[in-house]
Design a protein around this motif. Sequence first.
Motif, PDB file in Angstrom:
ATOM      1  N   PRO A 176      15.220  46.044  59.601  1.00 15.00           N
ATOM      2  CA  PRO A 176      15.296  45.242  58.708  1.00 15.00           C
ATOM      3  C   PRO A 176      16.408  45.432  57.519  1.00 15.00           C
ATOM      4  O   PRO A 176      16.656  46.598  57.312  1.00 15.00           O
ATOM      5  CB  PRO A 176      14.031  45.368  58.040  1.00 15.00           C
ATOM      6  CG  PRO A 176      13.517  46.649  58.199  1.00 15.00           C
ATOM      7  CD  PRO A 176      13.822  46.886  59.620  1.00 15.00           C
ATOM      8  N   PRO A 203      17.834  45.490  54.004  1.00 17.56           N
ATOM      9  CA  PRO A 203      16.909  45.655  52.706  1.00 17.56           C
ATOM     10  C   PRO A 203      17.240  44.501  51.654  1.00 17.56           C
ATOM     11  O   PRO A 203      18.048  43.757  51.533  1.00 17.56           O
ATOM     12  CB  PRO A 203      17.567  46.657  52.160  1.00 17.56           C
ATOM     13  CG  PRO A 203      18.878  47.106  52.822  1.00 17.56           C
ATOM     14  CD  PRO A 203      18.877  46.515  54.215  1.00 17.56           C
ATOM     15  N   ASP A 204      16.113  44.184  50.765  1.00 18.25           N
ATOM     16  CA  ASP A 204      16.206  43.436  49.623  1.00 18.25           C
ATOM     17  C   ASP A 204      17.335  43.714  48.802  1.00 18.25           C
ATOM     18  O   ASP A 204      17.783  44.722  48.665  1.00 18.25           O
ATOM     19  CB  ASP A 204      14.548  43.182  48.912  1.00 18.25           C
ATOM     20  CG  ASP A 204      13.656  42.531  49.981  1.00 18.25           C
ATOM     21  OD1 ASP A 204      14.083  41.835  50.707  1.00 18.25           O
ATOM     22  OD2 ASP A 204      12.612  43.189  49.612  1.00 18.25           O
ATOM     23  N   GLY A 205      17.711  42.683  47.999  1.00 11.27           N
ATOM     24  CA  GLY A 205      18.618  42.989  46.922  1.00 11.27           C
ATOM     25  C   GLY A 205      19.062  41.653  46.278  1.00 11.27           C
ATOM     26  O   GLY A 205      18.190  40.895  46.510  1.00 11.27           O
ATOM     27  N   SER A 247      20.469  38.059  45.411  1.00 15.16           N
ATOM     28  CA  SER A 247      20.966  36.850  45.979  1.00 15.16           C
ATOM     29  C   SER A 247      22.338  37.187  46.105  1.00 15.16           C
ATOM     30  O   SER A 247      23.120  37.395  45.194  1.00 15.16           O
ATOM     31  CB  SER A 247      20.284  35.691  45.345  1.00 15.16           C
ATOM     32  OG  SER A 247      19.006  35.446  45.395  1.00 15.16           O
ATOM     33  N   ARG A 273      25.386  44.516  52.693  1.00 10.14           N
ATOM     34  CA  ARG A 273      24.418  44.024  53.560  1.00 10.14           C
ATOM     35  C   ARG A 273      25.124  43.031  54.319  1.00 10.14           C
ATOM     36  O   ARG A 273      24.594  42.529  55.377  1.00 10.14           O
ATOM     37  CB  ARG A 273      23.277  43.567  52.844  1.00 10.14           C
ATOM     38  CG  ARG A 273      22.462  44.531  52.091  1.00 10.14           C
ATOM     39  CD  ARG A 273      21.030  43.930  51.289  1.00 10.14           C
ATOM     40  NE  ARG A 273      22.074  43.133  50.276  1.00 10.14           N
ATOM     41  CZ  ARG A 273      21.447  42.186  49.594  1.00 10.14           C
ATOM     42  NH1 ARG A 273      19.985  41.922  49.815  1.00 10.14           N
ATOM     43  NH2 ARG A 273      21.773  41.740  48.384  1.00 10.14           N
ATOM     44  N   GLY A 292      18.712  34.335  49.513  1.00 10.06           N
ATOM     45  CA  GLY A 292      17.875  34.863  48.802  1.00 10.06           C
ATOM     46  C   GLY A 292      16.801  35.547  49.540  1.00 10.06           C
ATOM     47  O   GLY A 292      16.883  35.598  50.882  1.00 10.06           O
ATOM     48  N   PRO A 293      15.599  35.653  49.264  1.00  7.25           N
ATOM     49  CA  PRO A 293      14.771  36.269  49.827  1.00  7.25           C
ATOM     50  C   PRO A 293      14.108  35.544  50.788  1.00  7.25           C
ATOM     51  O   PRO A 293      13.771  36.224  52.097  1.00  7.25           O
ATOM     52  CB  PRO A 293      13.352  36.452  48.526  1.00  7.25           C
ATOM     53  CG  PRO A 293      14.352  36.478  47.209  1.00  7.25           C
ATOM     54  CD  PRO A 293      15.352  35.551  47.644  1.00  7.25           C
ATOM     55  N   LEU A 308      16.821  35.782  53.683  1.00  9.06           N
ATOM     56  CA  LEU A 308      16.556  36.951  54.128  1.00  9.06           C
ATOM     57  C   LEU A 308      15.788  37.386  55.057  1.00  9.06           C
ATOM     58  O   LEU A 308      15.743  38.094  56.192  1.00  9.06           O
ATOM     59  CB  LEU A 308      17.049  38.174  52.995  1.00  9.06           C
ATOM     60  CG  LEU A 308      17.290  39.450  53.320  1.00  9.06           C
ATOM     61  CD1 LEU A 308      18.654  39.471  54.333  1.00  9.06           C
ATOM     62  CD2 LEU A 308      17.066  40.445  52.258  1.00  9.06           C
ATOM     63  N   ALA A 309      14.575  36.783  54.614  1.00  8.03           N
ATOM     64  CA  ALA A 309      13.312  37.060  55.557  1.00  8.03           C
ATOM     65  C   ALA A 309      13.484  36.604  56.899  1.00  8.03           C
ATOM     66  O   ALA A 309      12.965  37.184  57.890  1.00  8.03           O
ATOM     67  CB  ALA A 309      11.905  36.503  55.001  1.00  8.03           C
ATOM     68  N   ASN A 364      15.888  38.654  59.002  1.00 14.59           N
ATOM     69  CA  ASN A 364      15.232  39.743  59.502  1.00 14.59           C
ATOM     70  C   ASN A 364      14.092  39.445  60.613  1.00 14.59           C
ATOM     71  O   ASN A 364      13.504  40.400  61.137  1.00 14.59           O
ATOM     72  CB  ASN A 364      14.299  40.411  58.386  1.00 14.59           C
ATOM     73  CG  ASN A 364      15.219  41.253  57.302  1.00 14.59           C
ATOM     74  OD1 ASN A 364      16.388  41.663  58.111  1.00 14.59           O
ATOM     75  ND2 ASN A 364      15.115  41.303  56.176  1.00 14.59           N
TER      76      ASN A 364
END
Length: 536
Positions: A193, A195-197, A199, A208, A259-260, A263-264, A267
Motif C-alpha cells: 500500500p 501510504p496516506d498523505g 492530497s 509517493r 486524495g484519499p 489513493l484507495a 491501492n
Amino acid sequence: MAVLMAVVLAPQCVASEQLRERIEALQAGYAAAAGGEPLIATRALGDFYEARGYTRAWIRPELQDAWMNVLEGIASDGLAPRDYHAEALARLLEDDGASLAPESQADLDLLLSDSFLLLASHLLDGKVNPETADPEWKADRHERELYKMLAQALDSGNLVATVDALRPSQGGYLALRSAHSRLAAMANMAWPPIPDGPSLRVGDSDERLSAIRQRLRLLGDLDAPEAGEPVADNYDALLESAMKSFQRRHGLEDDGIIGPATLAMVNLTPAQRLEMVDLNMERWRWLPDTLGPRYILVNIAAFELEVVQDGQVVLEKPVIVGQPYRRTPVFSDQIRYLVFNPTWTVPAKLIVQDKLPQILQDPGYLERLGFQVYQGWGTDRRRVAPAGVDWTRVSARNLPYQLVQAPGPQNALGQVKFMFPNKYDVYLHDTPSRELFAKKARTFSSGCIRLKDPLELAELLLKGKAGWDDARIRSVLASRATTTVLLDHPMPIHLQYWTAWVDGSGTLQFRSDVYGRDPAVLAALHKARTPGTAAQ
C-alpha cells in the motif's frame, strides 16, 4: 478366445456393479463419495447412470484428457478447478486409467461425471444462488436436463463445445473473462500500500508519486516510459491526464487530485480486482440467455442507464438509485406503459418514516407541495382536509390515511414514469430534484430509479407509435392531465448491480460497492459445495 474376453470384461463388470451400488445408494438418499470426495450432483448422477444401465461412460482416454483440459481453463470464468474434483481426478489419472482396480475405475467415472454436471450447472446458472444471499435479487434460472447433455457430449466427443455453449455468450461476460486472464498474470505481484498523505495536485513533488506512476502503468492508464526516461517524483501534466482517466473508470471525480478516495483505488491490488471481476462474471450467469435485441440496462452500482439496440448503446443517462437502507432491487422485467403527469400515492412506510416528521414540523407542508389527504381506501375513500387530521396520533399501527400528490412541478415523480409492474413496486421516473444528478454517488431515492432528462427515453419508446409524436407529448405535458400510454412493444429492462465491467470502448471499469453486496457473493463463490446443492 472366450476365456480371454471373459478376463478382459470381468473388471468392467465389477466396475459397473460398483456404479450400480453407489447410484442406488444415492437414489435411496445416502451420501456417497468417490476417490475420497463427496458426490454433489446426486440426482443428475442417478438419472445419467440409470439411463445407461450403470455402465462406465468415460472409458475413452481422449475424453478424460479433454475434460482435464477443460478444468485447467475454467479459472478464466472465475471458477476454481478444485471445486470440480480436479485434484482427485489428477491422482486417479496419474497412471493409465485402464489399469486401475475396478473400484477405482468406478471412482474415476463417477468423479468425471459429477465434475461435468457440477461445472455445467455453475456455468449455466451460477455457483451461487443469489436469492439465498440477498432477498432483493431475482435471478433467471435456465431449465436444462444436464445429464442428457452429458450423454450427448460423450457420444459426440464434443466436451469443449458443450461447455462453451453453457457459459454466457453475451459480450459483457466474454470481455470480463478476457480481463480475468490479464489480471491473473498480475495477481501475485507485490503491491504494498502507498501510504496516506496530503492530497496531490499538478506541480506537487512527493516521493509517493513514483509508486503511483508505476501503478498506473501496470494498470494500463499510463503509457510505458520512453527509453532512458527517469522516474519523476513530481506531478506533471502527463500523470494528471492518466490520473483523470483512472478516476473516470473508477467512478471518481475526475479532477486529477490524488486524495484519499483516489489513493484507495490505486491501492486496490490486482488480486482484489481479480475477485471483483470474478464475482461480476458470476452475476452475468444469473441473467437470461439473451437480454434482447433492444433493451434498457440500469447498472445500479454505476448510477447509469443505457438503451441498447443491436449491441450498440443508443442512449445513456445518469440515474439516482435507492439509499443504502432502501436499496434498489435487482431483476429483469418489461416496461409496458408510460404515465405522463403522474400522481404519486405515497407508500404507507414512507408516510410514517418520511412525511409524518415533516408534517408535524411544518403544518403547511402538504398543501404547499400539492398533497391531497384521503381517509379509507378504494371507492369508499373520502378526501379530508389536512388541517382536520390529528397527525400526532398517526403511526404505523394507526394509519387510516392516504397521501396523493397531484401532478405539477413539485410532484416527486416529475413529468413521466415508466412502468414495469413488479412485487417491489419499483419503476423509473422523472424527479424535480435535478440538482442531485451532479453528484458522483447518487443513492438518494427510496428504491425507485430517478432518470435525468426522461423525456428523451419517452420519445424513444414512443417513436413510431401512431399519434404520439413530440408535439403530442409536449401538449399532454402542458395539460397536466394524467395520461397513460401503452407501449405497442414492451421494452425489456434489466436492473443490475455490476461493480466491474468492460465498457463499449474496451475499458475495464470498477465501482464502489455502495450497497455492500459483493462480500456475500465472494464468500459463496469460495465456499465448497455440499451434496445435493448442484443444479440437477
